[in-house]
Motif scaffolding. Structure first.
Motif, PDB file in Angstrom:
ATOM      1  N   ILE A  65     -54.852  59.465  39.118  1.00  0.00           N
ATOM      2  CA  ILE A  65     -54.491  58.142  39.221  1.00  0.00           C
ATOM      3  C   ILE A  65     -53.318  57.437  38.493  1.00  0.00           C
ATOM      4  O   ILE A  65     -52.724  56.683  38.978  1.00  0.00           O
ATOM      5  N   LEU A  66     -53.512  57.797  37.146  1.00  0.00           N
ATOM      6  CA  LEU A  66     -52.393  57.656  36.367  1.00  0.00           C
ATOM      7  C   LEU A  66     -50.890  57.814  36.942  1.00  0.00           C
ATOM      8  O   LEU A  66     -49.868  57.362  36.841  1.00  0.00           O
ATOM      9  N   ILE A  67     -50.762  59.240  37.597  1.00  0.00           N
ATOM     10  CA  ILE A  67     -49.807  60.016  38.225  1.00  0.00           C
ATOM     11  C   ILE A  67     -49.452  59.054  39.174  1.00  0.00           C
ATOM     12  O   ILE A  67     -48.138  58.624  39.703  1.00  0.00           O
ATOM     13  N   CYS A  68     -50.586  58.599  40.104  1.00  0.00           N
ATOM     14  CA  CYS A  68     -50.238  57.680  41.459  1.00  0.00           C
ATOM     15  C   CYS A  68     -49.658  56.515  41.030  1.00  0.00           C
ATOM     16  O   CYS A  68     -48.771  55.993  41.632  1.00  0.00           O
ATOM     17  N   GLY A  69     -50.075  56.080  39.831  1.00  0.00           N
ATOM     18  CA  GLY A  69     -49.495  54.811  39.309  1.00  0.00           C
ATOM     19  C   GLY A  69     -48.118  54.733  39.204  1.00  0.00           C
ATOM     20  O   GLY A  69     -47.255  53.838  39.427  1.00  0.00           O
ATOM     21  N   ALA A  70     -48.166  56.051  38.228  1.00  0.00           N
ATOM     22  CA  ALA A  70     -46.438  56.131  37.933  1.00  0.00           C
ATOM     23  C   ALA A  70     -45.577  56.217  38.992  1.00  0.00           C
ATOM     24  O   ALA A  70     -44.257  55.720  38.903  1.00  0.00           O
ATOM     25  N   GLU A  71     -45.881  56.898  40.158  1.00  0.00           N
ATOM     26  CA  GLU A  71     -45.212  56.875  41.355  1.00  0.00           C
ATOM     27  C   GLU A  71     -45.076  55.624  42.208  1.00  0.00           C
ATOM     28  O   GLU A  71     -43.844  55.120  42.138  1.00  0.00           O
ATOM     29  N   PHE A  72     -46.126  54.713  42.045  1.00  0.00           N
ATOM     30  CA  PHE A  72     -45.645  53.216  42.511  1.00  0.00           C
ATOM     31  C   PHE A  72     -44.835  52.300  41.785  1.00  0.00           C
ATOM     32  O   PHE A  72     -43.878  51.848  42.119  1.00  0.00           O
ATOM     33  N   ALA A  73     -44.793  52.534  40.432  1.00  0.00           N
ATOM     34  CA  ALA A  73     -43.853  52.028  39.355  1.00  0.00           C
ATOM     35  C   ALA A  73     -42.547  52.404  39.759  1.00  0.00           C
ATOM     36  O   ALA A  73     -41.620  51.876  39.646  1.00  0.00           O
ATOM     37  N   ALA A  74     -42.382  53.739  39.691  1.00  0.00           N
ATOM     38  CA  ALA A  74     -40.791  54.331  39.824  1.00  0.00           C
ATOM     39  C   ALA A  74     -40.458  53.749  41.290  1.00  0.00           C
ATOM     40  O   ALA A  74     -39.258  53.503  41.112  1.00  0.00           O
ATOM     41  N   MET A  75     -40.907  53.791  42.357  1.00  0.00           N
ATOM     42  CA  MET A  75     -40.718  53.358  43.788  1.00  0.00           C
ATOM     43  C   MET A  75     -40.226  51.809  43.628  1.00  0.00           C
ATOM     44  O   MET A  75     -39.256  51.279  44.021  1.00  0.00           O
ATOM     45  N   SER A  76     -41.202  51.112  42.696  1.00  0.00           N
ATOM     46  CA  SER A  76     -40.949  49.590  42.448  1.00  0.00           C
ATOM     47  C   SER A  76     -39.376  49.421  41.583  1.00  0.00           C
ATOM     48  O   SER A  76     -38.731  48.727  42.148  1.00  0.00           O
ATOM     49  N   ALA A  77     -39.293  50.229  40.754  1.00  0.00           N
ATOM     50  CA  ALA A  77     -37.951  50.121  39.931  1.00  0.00           C
ATOM     51  C   ALA A  77     -36.827  50.329  40.800  1.00  0.00           C
ATOM     52  O   ALA A  77     -35.644  49.901  40.616  1.00  0.00           O
ATOM     53  N   LEU A  78     -37.162  51.362  41.623  1.00  0.00           N
ATOM     54  CA  LEU A  78     -35.753  51.851  42.671  1.00  0.00           C
ATOM     55  C   LEU A  78     -35.820  50.861  43.781  1.00  0.00           C
ATOM     56  O   LEU A  78     -34.747  51.156  44.620  1.00  0.00           O
ATOM     57  N   GLY A  79     -36.598  49.854  44.012  1.00  0.00           N
ATOM     58  CA  GLY A  79     -36.629  49.055  45.060  1.00  0.00           C
ATOM     59  C   GLY A  79     -36.698  49.768  46.393  1.00  0.00           C
ATOM     60  O   GLY A  79     -36.242  49.607  47.617  1.00  0.00           O
ATOM     61  N   ALA A  80     -37.551  50.743  46.472  1.00  0.00           N
ATOM     62  CA  ALA A  80     -37.691  51.724  47.443  1.00  0.00           C
ATOM     63  C   ALA A  80     -38.389  50.891  48.629  1.00  0.00           C
ATOM     64  O   ALA A  80     -39.353  49.821  48.612  1.00  0.00           O
ATOM     65  N   ASP A  81     -37.847  51.546  49.934  1.00  0.00           N
ATOM     66  CA  ASP A  81     -38.541  50.698  51.100  1.00  0.00           C
ATOM     67  C   ASP A  81     -38.915  51.808  52.107  1.00  0.00           C
ATOM     68  O   ASP A  81     -38.538  51.631  53.422  1.00  0.00           O
ATOM     69  N   GLY A  82     -39.334  52.929  51.771  1.00  0.00           N
ATOM     70  CA  GLY A  82     -39.949  53.992  52.675  1.00  0.00           C
ATOM     71  C   GLY A  82     -38.792  55.062  52.778  1.00  0.00           C
ATOM     72  O   GLY A  82     -39.115  55.985  53.550  1.00  0.00           O
ATOM     73  N   ASP A  83     -37.781  54.821  52.308  1.00  0.00           N
ATOM     74  CA  ASP A  83     -36.639  55.687  52.113  1.00  0.00           C
ATOM     75  C   ASP A  83     -36.588  56.937  51.000  1.00  0.00           C
ATOM     76  O   ASP A  83     -35.531  57.639  51.156  1.00  0.00           O
ATOM     77  N   LEU A  84     -37.415  56.802  50.125  1.00  0.00           N
ATOM     78  CA  LEU A  84     -37.505  57.711  49.060  1.00  0.00           C
ATOM     79  C   LEU A  84     -38.728  58.531  48.978  1.00  0.00           C
ATOM     80  O   LEU A  84     -39.646  57.998  49.498  1.00  0.00           O
TER      81      LEU A  84
END
Length: 267
Positions: A189-208
Motif C-alpha cells: 500500500i505504501l508503494i501504491c500511495g507512492a505511485e499516486f503521489a508521483a502521478m500527482s506531482a506530474l499532473g498525470a491524466d491517464g497518459d503516464l
C-alpha cells in the motif's frame, strides 16, 4: 541456521488483501503462489491503471516465503522492495497468478523474488524483496481488525480515501484497507500511495504509467493514522520522469522513501 520453523502458516486476508482481491493458493519456505482477481477497481483516473497495487500480492507472496522458514518467534518485515511494471493489469475479471521464490536466507531475514502473470502467461510485474526478522510472540493468526471489502465499482484510490491537498502531496487517512497483519500500513500500500503521489506531482491524466518503483522501508507507520506522501520531481522529459517520494507517518517521521520511474504512453 538452527531454528524450528513454522510448522504451519495460515495466509491471512487483511484489509490490504481484500482491497486488491488477493487469495492464497500455497506458500512454503521455498516457493509460494497467490491468485488476484482483476476488475474495474484496478483502473485509476490519473495513472490509467493502479499498477502499484500489484505490490500488495507481490509483497505478500515473497514475505510469506521468508516467514514460512523462520522461527516461530520471528516475523519478516520489508527492508526494501523494487517492483518493475511491464504492462497494465487486466480489468476484465480474469485471474492473475502471483508466484514467488526464495533467493537466500540467513538468521537475519531473506531475499525473495516474484512475478505476476496474466491469463495468457505474460509477465506484467516483477519484484525483488529484502526482508528482516523482528521478534514476535507468534505469527498473526487472525485479521488485525475487522474490515469490509470495498464495492466492485470503487477504484483503489477512492477505497483508500486518497486526498490531494496540493500538487505532489497525497494523504491517505487511517483505514483498515491499508493494514497488514500486525496493524501497520502494508508495504504494498505504501508503494501504491507512492505511485499516486508521483502521478500527482506530474499532473498525470491517464497518459503516464509507472515502470518501476524502488522503496526502502525505514520504520513502521500505523494503519490507524494518516500517512502523507510528499514528492520531489528529480527529472522530467518528453517521455520519462523520475520522482522521489517520502511517506511520513502521523508522527512526522519518514516510514518509507522511494523512487518512482514513469513513462508516457498514448492516451
Amino acid at each position: 541456521m538452527s531454528h524450528t520453523p513454522h510448522a504451519t502458516l495460515d495466509f491471512l486476508i487483511n484489509g490490504a488483501e481484500a482491497l486488491v482481491r488477493v487469495q492464497p493458493v500455497d506458500v512454503s519456505a521455498e516457493w509460494g503462489e497467490l491468485i488476484v482477481e482483476s476488475g474495474p477497481w484496478l483502473r485509476d483516473p490519473a495513472a490509467g491503471f493502479a499498477r502499484g497495487a500489484l505490490a500488495v500480492p507481490l509483497d505478500d507472496v515473497t514475505g510469506y516465503i521468508v516467514a514460512a522458514g523462520s522461527p516461530r518467534d520471528s516475523w519478516p518485515v520489508s527492508l526494501g522492495i523494487r517492483i518493475d511494471l511491464v504492462a497494465d493489469p487486466p480489468v476484465d475479471g480474469s485471474q492473475l497468478v502471483v508466484t514467488g521464490e526464495l533467493v537466500a536466507r540467513d538468521d537475519r531475514g531473506g531475499t525473495t523474488r516474484g512475478t505476476v502473470v496474466d491469463s495468457t502467461g505474460a509477465v506484467i510485474a516483477l519484484i525483488t524483496q529484502r526482508s528482516h526478522l523482528v521478534p514476535v510472540e507468534g505469527p498473526p493468526t487472525a485479521p488485525v481488525v475487522a474490515f469490509d471489502a470495498p464495492p466492485d465499482g470503487v477504484c483503489i484510490r477512492d477505497a483508500l480515501g486518497i486526498r490531494e491537498p496540493s500538487r505532489g502531496v497525497v494523504e491517505m487517512p487511517g483505514t483498515v484497507l491499508s493494514a497488514n497483519g500486525i496493524g501497520n500500513v502494508h508495504g504494498g500500500i505504501l508503494i501504491c500511495g507512492a505511485e499516486f503521489a508521483a502521478m500527482s506531482a506530474l499532473g498525470a491524466d491517464g497518459d503516464l504509467r509507472s515502470t518501476s518503483i524502488d522503496m526502502a522501508f525505514v520504520r513502521p507507520g500505523s494503519a490507524d493514522e494518516t500517512t502523507t506522501f510528499r514528492t520531489e520531481v528529480m527529472h522530467t522529459g518528453r517521455s520519462l520522469a523520475v520522482v522521489r517520494v517520502v511517506a511520513t507517518a502521523a508522527t512526522g517521521k519518514a516510514c518509507a522513501i522511494g523512487t518512482v520511474t514513469v513513462q508516457r504512453v498514448s492516451s
